[in-house]
Write a protein that holds these residues in place. Sequence first.
Motif, PDB file in Angstrom:
ATOM      1  N   GLY A 112     -24.928  21.222  49.516  1.00 25.32           N
ATOM      2  CA  GLY A 112     -25.490  20.465  48.407  1.00 25.32           C
ATOM      3  C   GLY A 112     -24.450  20.097  47.369  1.00 25.32           C
ATOM      4  N   CYS A 113     -24.845  19.305  46.362  1.00 22.95           N
ATOM      5  CA  CYS A 113     -23.892  18.832  45.357  1.00 22.95           C
ATOM      6  C   CYS A 113     -24.600  18.484  44.046  1.00 22.95           C
ATOM      7  CB  CYS A 113     -23.192  17.572  45.886  1.00 22.95           C
ATOM      8  SG  CYS A 113     -21.948  16.947  44.761  1.00 22.95           S
ATOM      9  N   ASP A 114     -23.952  18.860  42.925  1.00 20.52           N
ATOM     10  CA  ASP A 114     -24.527  18.592  41.591  1.00 20.52           C
ATOM     11  C   ASP A 114     -23.954  17.334  40.954  1.00 20.52           C
ATOM     12  OD1 ASP A 114     -24.707  22.137  40.573  1.00 20.52           O
ATOM     13  OD2 ASP A 114     -25.802  20.932  42.064  1.00 20.52           O
ATOM     14  N   HIS A 115     -22.976  16.705  41.633  1.00 23.53           N
ATOM     15  CA  HIS A 115     -22.366  15.522  41.025  1.00 23.53           C
ATOM     16  C   HIS A 115     -23.284  14.313  41.210  1.00 23.53           C
ATOM     17  CE1 HIS A 115     -18.760  17.817  40.356  1.00 23.53           C
ATOM     18  NE2 HIS A 115     -18.716  18.150  41.623  1.00 23.53           N
ATOM     19  N   LYS A 116     -22.985  13.238  40.473  1.00 24.78           N
ATOM     20  CA  LYS A 116     -23.903  12.079  40.495  1.00 24.78           C
ATOM     21  C   LYS A 116     -23.148  10.787  40.795  1.00 24.78           C
ATOM     22  CE  LYS A 116     -27.482  14.200  37.685  1.00 24.78           C
ATOM     23  NZ  LYS A 116     -27.175  15.397  38.474  1.00 24.78           N
ATOM     24  N   CYS A 117     -22.310  10.807  41.807  1.00 27.67           N
ATOM     25  CA  CYS A 117     -21.552   9.595  42.143  1.00 27.67           C
ATOM     26  C   CYS A 117     -22.548   8.482  42.474  1.00 27.67           C
ATOM     27  CB  CYS A 117     -20.619   9.869  43.310  1.00 27.67           C
ATOM     28  SG  CYS A 117     -19.551  11.299  43.010  1.00 27.67           S
ATOM     29  N   THR A 118     -22.338   7.327  41.910  1.00 29.50           N
ATOM     30  CA  THR A 118     -23.366   6.268  41.973  1.00 29.50           C
ATOM     31  C   THR A 118     -23.514   5.631  43.348  1.00 29.50           C
ATOM     32  OG1 THR A 118     -21.691   4.696  41.229  1.00 29.50           O
ATOM     33  CG2 THR A 118     -23.118   5.659  39.529  1.00 29.50           C
ATOM     34  N   PHE A 119     -22.618   5.902  44.273  1.00 27.46           N
ATOM     35  CA  PHE A 119     -22.690   5.313  45.615  1.00 27.46           C
ATOM     36  C   PHE A 119     -23.224   6.303  46.645  1.00 27.46           C
ATOM     37  CE2 PHE A 119     -18.561   7.142  44.633  1.00 27.46           C
ATOM     38  CZ  PHE A 119     -18.447   8.107  45.629  1.00 27.46           C
ATOM     39  N   CYS A 120     -23.510   7.535  46.219  1.00 28.98           N
ATOM     40  CA  CYS A 120     -23.728   8.599  47.196  1.00 28.98           C
ATOM     41  C   CYS A 120     -25.173   9.088  47.253  1.00 28.98           C
ATOM     42  CB  CYS A 120     -22.828   9.790  46.859  1.00 28.98           C
ATOM     43  SG  CYS A 120     -22.973  11.135  48.061  1.00 28.98           S
ATOM     44  N   THR A 121     -25.654   9.314  48.459  1.00 27.48           N
ATOM     45  CA  THR A 121     -27.035   9.770  48.651  1.00 27.48           C
ATOM     46  C   THR A 121     -27.108  11.256  48.980  1.00 27.48           C
ATOM     47  OG1 THR A 121     -26.738   9.180  50.955  1.00 27.48           O
ATOM     48  CG2 THR A 121     -27.845   7.560  49.559  1.00 27.48           C
ATOM     49  N   ILE A 122     -25.947  11.886  49.207  1.00 22.63           N
ATOM     50  CA  ILE A 122     -25.953  13.268  49.723  1.00 22.63           C
ATOM     51  C   ILE A 122     -26.800  14.227  48.889  1.00 22.63           C
ATOM     52  CG2 ILE A 122     -24.475  15.271  50.159  1.00 22.63           C
ATOM     53  CD1 ILE A 122     -22.391  13.328  51.293  1.00 22.63           C
ATOM     54  N   PRO A 123     -26.683  14.245  47.543  1.00 25.42           N
ATOM     55  CA  PRO A 123     -27.516  15.181  46.790  1.00 25.42           C
ATOM     56  C   PRO A 123     -29.015  14.977  47.049  1.00 25.42           C
ATOM     57  CG  PRO A 123     -25.769  14.303  45.409  1.00 25.42           C
ATOM     58  CD  PRO A 123     -25.750  13.513  46.679  1.00 25.42           C
ATOM     59  N   SER A 124     -29.399  13.724  47.395  1.00 23.85           N
ATOM     60  CA  SER A 124     -30.838  13.465  47.587  1.00 23.85           C
ATOM     61  C   SER A 124     -31.363  14.133  48.854  1.00 23.85           C
ATOM     62  CB  SER A 124     -31.071  11.947  47.697  1.00 23.85           C
ATOM     63  OG  SER A 124     -30.552  11.470  48.938  1.00 23.85           O
TER      64      SER A 124
ATOM     65  N   ALA B 119     -17.438  22.171  52.240  1.00 25.75           N
ATOM     66  CA  ALA B 119     -18.576  22.099  51.326  1.00 25.75           C
ATOM     67  C   ALA B 119     -18.626  20.628  50.900  1.00 25.75           C
ATOM     68  CB  ALA B 119     -18.340  22.993  50.112  1.00 25.75           C
ATOM     69  N   GLN B 120     -19.576  20.263  50.039  1.00 23.15           N
ATOM     70  CA  GLN B 120     -19.489  18.928  49.458  1.00 23.15           C
ATOM     71  C   GLN B 120     -18.404  18.926  48.392  1.00 23.15           C
ATOM     72  OE1 GLN B 120     -21.099  16.885  51.128  1.00 23.15           O
ATOM     73  NE2 GLN B 120     -22.849  18.022  51.952  1.00 23.15           N
ATOM     74  N   ASP B 121     -18.216  20.089  47.755  1.00 21.23           N
ATOM     75  CA  ASP B 121     -17.202  20.268  46.712  1.00 21.23           C
ATOM     76  C   ASP B 121     -16.820  21.740  46.690  1.00 21.23           C
ATOM     77  OD1 ASP B 121     -17.389  20.180  43.024  1.00 21.23           O
ATOM     78  OD2 ASP B 121     -15.771  20.717  44.410  1.00 21.23           O
TER      79      ASP B 121
ATOM     80  N   PHE C  28     -11.876  18.930  47.852  1.00 26.21           N
ATOM     81  CA  PHE C  28     -11.693  19.303  46.443  1.00 26.21           C
ATOM     82  C   PHE C  28     -12.284  18.204  45.567  1.00 26.21           C
ATOM     83  CE2 PHE C  28      -8.951  22.978  46.294  1.00 26.21           C
ATOM     84  CZ  PHE C  28      -8.234  22.960  47.478  1.00 26.21           C
ATOM     85  N   TYR C  29     -12.840  18.607  44.422  1.00 28.85           N
ATOM     86  CA  TYR C  29     -13.304  17.632  43.428  1.00 28.85           C
ATOM     87  C   TYR C  29     -12.226  17.563  42.358  1.00 28.85           C
ATOM     88  CZ  TYR C  29     -16.588  14.986  40.555  1.00 28.85           C
ATOM     89  OH  TYR C  29     -17.201  13.994  39.827  1.00 28.85           O
ATOM     90  N   PRO C  30     -11.745  16.346  42.001  1.00 28.99           N
ATOM     91  CA  PRO C  30     -10.512  16.202  41.221  1.00 28.99           C
ATOM     92  C   PRO C  30     -10.383  17.072  39.969  1.00 28.99           C
ATOM     93  CG  PRO C  30     -11.368  14.057  41.837  1.00 28.99           C
ATOM     94  CD  PRO C  30     -12.374  15.040  42.282  1.00 28.99           C
TER      95      PRO C  30
ATOM     96  N   LYS D 214     -19.189   6.794  38.326  1.00 28.46           N
ATOM     97  CA  LYS D 214     -19.458   8.099  37.699  1.00 28.46           C
ATOM     98  C   LYS D 214     -18.567   9.167  38.304  1.00 28.46           C
ATOM     99  CE  LYS D 214     -24.115   8.042  35.590  1.00 28.46           C
ATOM    100  NZ  LYS D 214     -24.125   6.650  35.262  1.00 28.46           N
ATOM    101  N   ARG D 215     -17.259   8.840  38.374  1.00 35.32           N
ATOM    102  CA  ARG D 215     -16.258   9.791  38.867  1.00 35.32           C
ATOM    103  C   ARG D 215     -15.302  10.116  37.721  1.00 35.32           C
ATOM    104  NH1 ARG D 215     -16.427  12.079  43.876  1.00 35.32           N
ATOM    105  NH2 ARG D 215     -14.139  12.195  43.801  1.00 35.32           N
ATOM    106  N   PRO D 216     -14.660  11.290  37.767  1.00 36.28           N
ATOM    107  CA  PRO D 216     -13.833  11.740  36.629  1.00 36.28           C
ATOM    108  C   PRO D 216     -12.425  11.164  36.612  1.00 36.28           C
ATOM    109  CG  PRO D 216     -13.816  13.414  38.323  1.00 36.28           C
ATOM    110  CD  PRO D 216     -14.716  12.303  38.832  1.00 36.28           C
TER     111      PRO D 216
END
Length: 461
Positions: free
Chosen positions: A155-167, A199-201, A236-238, A275-277
Amino acid sequence: MKTVRIITLGCAKNEVDSEEIAGVLANKGFRVDAAAEFADVTVINTCGFLQAARDEGIATIRAAVEEKRNGRTGKVIVAGCLAQRIGKDIAKVAPGADAYVGVGHMERFDEIVELTIGSNDTYFEIPPPHHRWADVPTRARSGAPWSAYLKISEGCDHKCTFCTIPSFRGMHQSKPIERVESEAKHLARTGVREINLIAQDVTQYGYDLYREFTLPKLLAKLNDVEGIDWVRLLYFYPNRLTDEVIDAMSSLDKVLPYIDIPLQHVHPEVLRSMKRPWDGDRYLKLFEKLRRAMPDCAIRTTFIVGFPGETEQHFDYLIDWMKEAMLDRVGAFVFSREPGTLAYDMPNQVSAKVKRSRYDRLMKTQQLISLEKNRSWLGKRIQVLIEQPADENWMAGRSFRDAPEIDGLVYVQGTEIPGEMIEVEVIDAEEYDLYAKPIRRARNTRGRVKSLRMVAPSNPL
Ligand code: SF4
């Protein structure tokens, strides 16, 4: 004894889920055989990430349902991300299966198979995504016996606007540290020498359980697992690659200086709409820090080209940045407009033609960079995990710079033993692959990996 055939689509996380499903079934007396002539049950562990993956999943389901009509399989169970993403409507999109199951049900798959065999009704088990980890010893092994993926969270808590994985994979959920450690020990007992943490991150590991980011602690535990030579980290998440993580990676013998860090883009305007850092400058500073701590580290990233609103200037900025960053490995995706994402409704969608040409230009740029990086290894010594014969004179293997399935190979002269670690000297280089001659078996690799990873010829060791 009932026979189950498992078909796995999608990413390494799905491979791990299928191994857990296979282990749970084998433990309950099922024969799990991917090549079975007839299977009482065919399980399709699907992927739902991009349109292409969904098309492949639906085609695979249709083929299995056709096999059921031809008597080659008794029942069909659809599992995984596609079922989770579409929900009960999947029975309309891909009809004819006997059960549709979401993600995270590995530990009770024996019950699901029994239920399906014992009923003529279509069975649905698609609650909101929640991951229950199967017991460690049950995990069966597919693929190379010396290398395995180890999923440390889902799973993943990030909210990248192109990604469906958290859903469909849900919010971030770590595996307890003791459980990850015992799974690594289990894998080592089965002959695994390289574990690839996924992992996702990976940088978010532990926060949900311990209210602190626990990756450094986890790496220290895995570094002590007898039998494991290489610990590799993927995803890794940046902005979470902290000094503590870098210290752990540079000080622990078995943790490879390999950093897979998907950036997706580097132009601040594009990153904001993703919505990436951070931005390209901060990524360069991070890589400088990594290269100071681990001079021979290999850095891999992935980019999305053709994100809505990406202009020629944004793309040129990315290309110039790549020439400055000089990364070892770069993969790329053309933007896929995914229903249910914020990017789906964004203005200034880029045409397929432009996306294609940007993809080609980016990969061509990286080919030249990758060749230059590979050539910098000529004459140097590196350790290689031998995997299989390439032809009668060469073996194919991987160094610490090469993750399974996504990076290059090291071709080694002669006939070495698959699963062996040997030290080689690089004699030739191409864009993605290296060629080498064997120097000697990697003696006593346990704990000496670091010094053997890259040795200047002058250093007698
Ligand atoms: S971090 Fe990765 S998995 Fe999570 S939302 Fe972003 S792209 Fe998707």
